[in-house]
Design a protein around this motif. Structure first.
Motif, PDB file in Angstrom:
ATOM      1  N   ILE A  83       0.844  -1.197   0.000  1.00 35.47           N
ATOM      2  CA  ILE A  83       0.000   0.000   0.000  1.00 35.47           C
ATOM      3  C   ILE A  83       0.878   1.246   0.000  1.00 35.47           C
ATOM      4  N   SER A  98      -7.152   1.820  -5.752  1.00 34.63           N
ATOM      5  CA  SER A  98      -6.887   3.117  -5.133  1.00 34.63           C
ATOM      6  C   SER A  98      -8.136   3.617  -4.426  1.00 34.63           C
ATOM      7  N   LEU A 106      -4.640   6.392  -1.256  1.00 39.53           N
ATOM      8  CA  LEU A 106      -3.961   5.115  -1.031  1.00 39.53           C
ATOM      9  C   LEU A 106      -4.115   4.288  -2.293  1.00 39.53           C
ATOM     10  N   ILE A 108      -2.466   0.702  -4.772  1.00 38.41           N
ATOM     11  CA  ILE A 108      -1.637  -0.490  -4.956  1.00 38.41           C
ATOM     12  C   ILE A 108      -1.294  -0.602  -6.438  1.00 38.41           C
TER      13      ILE A 108
END
Length: 262
Positions: A83, A98, A106, A108
């Motif tokens: 993350i 996201s 945040l 990935i």
């Protein structure tokens, strides 16, 4: 006796020379940590697990429990890699997931997944090498090899005494816990915290007492600087060395041919 220590003394590979097992495990461990290759780590983990479960006949359930022990630390490290955290204006390629929080997000990415997967496999392969050594080789056999390698005697004695006091800690803690539990010392959270504090303080007092008794016992038997040992008799096996060489050469060849493809 700890279960892991019991298996070290009673397994199907206990008769194999500790030098052979240490050479095999430590070479694959160092090689996996050095190259950090996905294929090498996967093969190393599979080979070591096969020797532990099929060769040494360690129960699969117990081996899985051992693998879960470092799982919390591995998970905490993986989450920080998978993350990512950045400004919402930042452009990130190959985003798989996201979520936005105001001006931040945040997310990935594929690269994060690849890095995390490689880290997981490297850690598992390294742990499997160490578990192979600890589950198939008693501590006294490992120390016997260290003495032949001319490791400083003081370091060996510290390792042996520390290992001995692991059992002293566990035995003392178990007796205190059973005494407290029989008196309902863990019925409520308040009693639980109070009993835990008493257990910890009593544990250290008892362990220091046992350490003093051990020192007196050793001095009364003429201890100066060296502890005399009776080494176990092991025999080298040409077949074992051939198998070790073939496995190591095969893994190295796989790395040279396919390393970095995943």
């Amino acid at each position: 006796m700890l279960l892991i220590d019991k298996y070290a003394y009673f397994n199907r590979l206990k008769h194999i020379h500790p030098v052979e097992k240490m050479t095999f495990a430590l070479f694959l461990l160092l090689f996996a940590l050095t190259v950090k290759d996905t294929i090498v780590s996967l093969i190393t983990f599979a080979v070591m697990s096969a020797f532990i479960i099929l060769g040494a006949k360690i129960p699969l359930r117990y081996y899985i429990k051992l693998l879960l022990l470092p799982g919390f630390f591995l998970l905490s490290g993986i989450l920080t890699i998978v993350i990512s955290f950045a400004s919402i204006k930042t452009t990130t390629p190959h985003v798989l997931w996201s979520v936005e929080f105001g001006y931040w997000k945040l997310f990935i990415t594929e690269n994060n997944i690849k890095i995390a997967t490689k880290l997981i496999l490297v850690v598992l392969s390294s742990i499997s090498c160490l578990y192979f050594l600890t589950l198939t080789t008693p501590v006294n056999a490992i120390l016997q090899v260290l003495r032949k390698l001319k490791v400083p005697q003081l370091l060996i004695e510290i390792i042996e005494i520390t290992y001995r006091f692991i059992f002293v800690f566990l035995e003392t803690a178990l007796h205190i816990y059973q005494a407290q539990n029989s008196r309902l010392g863990y019925m409520t959270m308040k009693k639980w915290l109070h009993s835990l504090g008493l257990l910890i303080s009593s544990l250290f007092i008892n362990v220091f007492k046992r350490a003093k008794e051990l020192t007196i016992a050793m001095d009364s038997r003429g201890y100066t600087e060296d502890i005399m040992y009776i080494d176990d008799n092991y025999q080298y096996s040409a077949v074992n060395w051939i198998i070790i060489t073939i496995i190591i050469a095969s893994i190295v060849a796989v790395y040279l041919l396919f390393g970095g493809t995943l």
